[in-house]
Design a protein around this motif. Structure first.
Motif, mmCIF file in Angstrom:
data_model
loop_
_atom_site.group_PDB
_atom_site.id
_atom_site.type_symbol
_atom_site.label_atom_id
_atom_site.label_comp_id
_atom_site.label_asym_id
_atom_site.label_seq_id
_atom_site.Cartn_x
_atom_site.Cartn_y
_atom_site.Cartn_z
ATOM 1 N N TYR A 67 3.950 8.034 6.478
ATOM 2 C CA TYR A 67 3.875 7.944 7.941
ATOM 3 C C TYR A 67 2.636 8.658 8.470
ATOM 4 C CZ TYR A 67 8.595 5.992 8.365
ATOM 5 O OH TYR A 67 9.704 5.184 8.295
ATOM 6 N N ALA A 68 2.369 9.852 7.955
ATOM 7 C CA ALA A 68 1.218 10.616 8.431
ATOM 8 C C ALA A 68 -0.083 9.893 8.113
ATOM 9 C CB ALA A 68 1.228 12.015 7.818
ATOM 10 N N THR A 69 -0.204 9.371 6.896
ATOM 11 C CA THR A 69 -1.432 8.693 6.490
ATOM 12 C C THR A 69 -1.664 7.429 7.302
ATOM 13 O OG1 THR A 69 -1.172 9.553 4.233
ATOM 14 C CG2 THR A 69 -2.658 7.681 4.534
ATOM 15 N N GLU A 70 -0.617 6.637 7.485
ATOM 16 C CA GLU A 70 -0.767 5.390 8.232
ATOM 17 C C GLU A 70 -1.082 5.668 9.699
ATOM 18 O OE1 GLU A 70 2.818 3.278 7.557
ATOM 19 O OE2 GLU A 70 2.404 2.916 5.435
ATOM 20 N N GLY A 71 -0.450 6.692 10.270
ATOM 21 C CA GLY A 71 -0.758 7.032 11.648
ATOM 22 C C GLY A 71 -2.198 7.471 11.825
ATOM 23 N N LYS A 72 -2.704 8.252 10.877
ATOM 24 C CA LYS A 72 -4.102 8.683 10.945
ATOM 25 C C LYS A 72 -5.040 7.489 10.831
ATOM 26 C CE LYS A 72 -7.490 11.474 8.427
ATOM 27 N NZ LYS A 72 -7.716 12.303 7.228
ATOM 28 N N GLU A 73 -4.718 6.554 9.944
ATOM 29 C CA GLU A 73 -5.570 5.372 9.772
ATOM 30 C C GLU A 73 -5.607 4.521 11.035
ATOM 31 O OE1 GLU A 73 -3.971 3.429 6.388
ATOM 32 O OE2 GLU A 73 -4.849 4.826 4.927
ATOM 33 N N GLU A 74 -4.517 4.507 11.785
ATOM 34 C CA GLU A 74 -4.500 3.724 13.022
ATOM 35 C C GLU A 74 -5.577 4.202 13.998
ATOM 36 O OE1 GLU A 74 -2.907 1.106 13.502
ATOM 37 O OE2 GLU A 74 -1.339 1.132 11.977
ATOM 38 N N LEU A 75 -5.876 5.502 13.969
ATOM 39 C CA LEU A 75 -6.811 6.065 14.941
ATOM 40 C C LEU A 75 -8.228 6.229 14.411
ATOM 41 C CD1 LEU A 75 -4.637 8.795 16.683
ATOM 42 C CD2 LEU A 75 -5.385 6.611 17.600
ATOM 43 N N GLU A 76 -8.432 6.074 13.121
ATOM 44 C CA GLU A 76 -9.780 6.264 12.577
ATOM 45 C C GLU A 76 -10.775 5.279 13.182
ATOM 46 O OE1 GLU A 76 -9.116 8.207 8.164
ATOM 47 O OE2 GLU A 76 -9.115 6.032 8.364
ATOM 48 N N GLN A 121 0.827 -1.201 0.000
ATOM 49 C CA GLN A 121 0.000 0.000 0.000
ATOM 50 C C GLN A 121 0.862 1.253 0.000
ATOM 51 O OE1 GLN A 121 -3.204 0.081 -0.301
ATOM 52 N NE2 GLN A 121 -3.497 -2.121 -0.292
ATOM 53 N N ARG A 122 1.951 1.229 0.747
ATOM 54 C CA ARG A 122 2.844 2.385 0.816
ATOM 55 C C ARG A 122 3.481 2.669 -0.544
ATOM 56 N NH1 ARG A 122 6.103 0.520 4.260
ATOM 57 N NH2 ARG A 122 4.932 1.201 6.101
ATOM 58 N N MET A 123 3.928 1.607 -1.215
ATOM 59 C CA MET A 123 4.543 1.784 -2.521
ATOM 60 C C MET A 123 3.525 2.284 -3.542
ATOM 61 S SD MET A 123 7.684 1.193 -2.159
ATOM 62 C CE MET A 123 8.110 1.179 -3.887
ATOM 63 N N THR A 124 2.265 1.814 -3.392
ATOM 64 C CA THR A 124 1.222 2.279 -4.306
ATOM 65 C C THR A 124 1.000 3.769 -4.156
ATOM 66 O OG1 THR A 124 0.126 0.123 -4.191
ATOM 67 C CG2 THR A 124 -1.188 1.986 -4.988
ATOM 68 N N ARG A 125 0.963 4.223 -2.912
ATOM 69 C CA ARG A 125 0.778 5.652 -2.680
ATOM 70 C C ARG A 125 1.957 6.450 -3.197
ATOM 71 N NH1 ARG A 125 -1.737 3.803 2.158
ATOM 72 N NH2 ARG A 125 0.226 3.855 3.277
ATOM 73 N N ARG A 126 3.166 5.922 -3.013
ATOM 74 C CA ARG A 126 4.346 6.642 -3.489
ATOM 75 C C ARG A 126 4.333 6.794 -5.010
ATOM 76 N NH1 ARG A 126 9.158 3.836 0.131
ATOM 77 N NH2 ARG A 126 8.479 4.668 2.145
ATOM 78 N N LYS A 127 3.886 5.744 -5.711
ATOM 79 C CA LYS A 127 3.832 5.822 -7.166
ATOM 80 C C LYS A 127 2.788 6.834 -7.620
ATOM 81 C CE LYS A 127 5.450 1.099 -7.972
ATOM 82 N NZ LYS A 127 5.084 -0.234 -8.491
ATOM 83 N N LYS A 128 1.688 6.911 -6.870
ATOM 84 C CA LYS A 128 0.632 7.831 -7.265
ATOM 85 C C LYS A 128 1.061 9.285 -7.079
ATOM 86 C CE LYS A 128 -3.402 4.924 -6.401
ATOM 87 N NZ LYS A 128 -4.630 4.773 -5.607
ATOM 88 N N HIS A 136 4.208 7.249 14.716
ATOM 89 C CA HIS A 136 4.173 7.648 13.302
ATOM 90 C C HIS A 136 4.459 9.147 13.167
ATOM 91 C CE1 HIS A 136 2.238 3.742 12.471
ATOM 92 N NE2 HIS A 136 2.577 3.954 11.213
ATOM 93 N N SER A 137 3.945 9.940 14.100
ATOM 94 C CA SER A 137 4.251 11.376 14.081
ATOM 95 C C SER A 137 5.733 11.622 14.323
ATOM 96 C CB SER A 137 3.407 12.095 15.144
ATOM 97 O OG SER A 137 3.723 13.471 15.206
ATOM 98 N N GLY A 188 -3.581 17.124 10.594
ATOM 99 C CA GLY A 188 -2.843 18.281 10.136
ATOM 100 C C GLY A 188 -1.664 17.907 9.273
ATOM 101 N N LEU A 189 -0.965 16.839 9.653
ATOM 102 C CA LEU A 189 0.191 16.412 8.864
ATOM 103 C C LEU A 189 -0.233 15.897 7.492
ATOM 104 C CD1 LEU A 189 2.296 14.530 11.580
ATOM 105 C CD2 LEU A 189 2.435 16.925 10.882
ATOM 106 N N VAL A 190 -1.308 15.133 7.467
ATOM 107 C CA VAL A 190 -1.789 14.604 6.188
ATOM 108 C C VAL A 190 -2.231 15.734 5.264
ATOM 109 C CG1 VAL A 190 -3.613 13.224 5.108
ATOM 110 C CG2 VAL A 190 -2.445 12.360 7.135
ATOM 111 N N SER A 191 -2.787 16.809 5.835
ATOM 112 C CA SER A 191 -3.320 17.898 5.008
ATOM 113 C C SER A 191 -2.236 18.594 4.191
ATOM 114 C CB SER A 191 -4.034 18.918 5.896
ATOM 115 O OG SER A 191 -3.105 19.648 6.690
ATOM 116 N N GLU A 192 -0.982 18.447 4.578
ATOM 117 C CA GLU A 192 0.093 19.064 3.807
ATOM 118 C C GLU A 192 0.146 18.540 2.377
ATOM 119 O OE1 GLU A 192 3.982 19.534 5.146
ATOM 120 O OE2 GLU A 192 3.474 19.928 7.228
ATOM 121 N N TYR A 193 -0.371 17.362 2.157
ATOM 122 C CA TYR A 193 -0.243 16.718 0.849
ATOM 123 C C TYR A 193 -1.587 16.659 0.128
ATOM 124 C CZ TYR A 193 3.691 15.403 3.712
ATOM 125 O OH TYR A 193 4.768 15.449 4.579
#
Length: 381
Positions: free
Chosen positions: A228-237, A68-75, A212-213, A258-263
């Protein structure tokens, strides 16, 4: 007897029989030794089998997450210019932990010039469907393997040995989080290694999100930071659906949003500001004596109070009720931090000085800058 043998001669047949018995005994002794060694090996294998299943599942989960991480990086394989200018033409909100006696990069909001964001916005919107599907896949795997679905109302129960191990693990994680860069990396890996056993526990999950933060702060690569930001947020959803009364879950969810919003696109960045404020307010209501929460809220108020004219017009055009805050609001939150924990943050004292400067109280601003200089650590200010 052979011819010419004396009275003490032993029949040759008996000698051969004794040799055969001796050789048989040696073979039996060899077999017995091998059986003893085999028994030891079987015992060692039996002891290791109970950990084998955990390791296999852990490797499979790591592979899925890496995919999943590599998929996001490619996108999102493009770079993005960043700036700390408070007079930029667009607004987004980010926040990090703001730990005690840390430099300014460890907590607060930033505004940045998103010069090329409008050009990318249409392309990102076309990819949102695939990204949502990817996130849903990860959540499905986690629910199936860890029983963390929203229908679960109670956390998984631990037996006495696991509960004792959890206490020791959390204590070690907190100690590593307060250490240097290497300690934080070790703490992150420690929590990942124990995720399969304790992913159903509230105290474990928000610490994993906090780790993750930490990794977001330690990493320079843009793609890794986003991951890291996306995965950390998903842990708490999913955790917030079960533990809405956890101040720590609200706090770290706000920070990671807030960290995820940067992207993300400009509207989503602005929306992240609302989400951040909502969850920090909930955390303060649940834990009103935590100075770190008031520090984060003070940074939010200070940033909103310094929005430029163009930024305010952008927010007003996108939302019916734009965020409002004044320098006085920010100052009261920073002073609350000092009231609860004097010297909690060097950057906090710097921002108190900034507030007094903006309000025209130069003498108070100088006083608080002197107080900030007494604390260890270096800040951009």
């Amino acid at each position: 007897l052979p011819v010419g043998a004396g009275d003490g001669a032993v029949p040759s047949a008996l000698l051969r029989q004794d040799d055969e018995q001796l050789e048989l005994l040696e073979h039996l002794d060899f077999v017995v030794r091998n059986i003893v060694e085999l028994r030891k090996e079987v015992e060692e294998l039996r002891n290791s089998l109970q950990h084998l299943a955990v390791e296999i599942v852990g490797e499979v989960r790591t592979h899925l997450e890496e995919t999943q991480r590599m998929t996001r990086r490619k996108k999102f394989a493009f770079s993005r210019d960043r700036s700390d200018s408070t007079g930029s033409s667009s607004i987004y909100f980010t926040a990090t932990s703001g730990n005690a006696n840390t430099d300014d990069s460890e907590g607060g909001y930033t505004t940045a010039n998103a010069e090329s964001d409008y050009d990318r916005e249409s392309e990102r919107e076309s990819e949102e469907g695939e990204d949502d599907l990817s996130c849903d896949t990860v959540r499905t795997v986690r629910r199936d393997s860890l029983d963390l679905g929203p229908e679960d109302e109670n956390p998984l129960l631990l037996d006495s040995s696991l509960e004792e191990g959890l206490g020791q693990l959390l204590e070690q994680a907190d100690r590593l989080h307060s250490g240097d860069e290497q300690d934080k990396r070790e703490g992150f890996q420690l929590l990942l290694n124990n995720k399969l056993a304790y992913a159903g526990q509230q105290e474990f999950l928000w610490r994993l999100a906090r780790a993750h933060s930490d990794m977001w702060e330690l990493t320079e690569d843009t793609d890794e930071r986003r991951s890291y930001a996306t995965e950390g947020k998903e842990e708490l959803e999913l955790a917030l659906q079960k533990w809405d009364q956890s101040a720590e879950c609200h706090q770290w969810f706000a920070i990671l949003c807030g960290l995820v919003s940067e992207y993300e696109s400009i509207p989503k960045r602005i929306q992240a500001g609302y989400v951040f404020k909502e969850h920090i307010d909930k955390a303060i209501a649940l834990k009103p004596q935590d100075p770190q929460l008031y520090y984060l809220l003070g940074r939010w108020c200070y940033q909103v109070a310094h929005l430029g004219w163009l930024e305010k017009r952008t927010v007003s055009a996108l939302f019916d009720a734009p965020p409002t805050a004044t320098v006085e609001d920010a100052l009261q939150n920073f002073l609350r931090v000092e009231e609860l924990s004097p010297g909690f943050s060097k950057a906090g004292r710097v921002y108190i000085a900034k507030c007094y400067r903006d309000l025209g109280n130069t003498s108070a601003a100088v006083l608080w800058m002197d107080l900030a200089s007494e604390l260890p650590g270096n800040t951009k200010e």
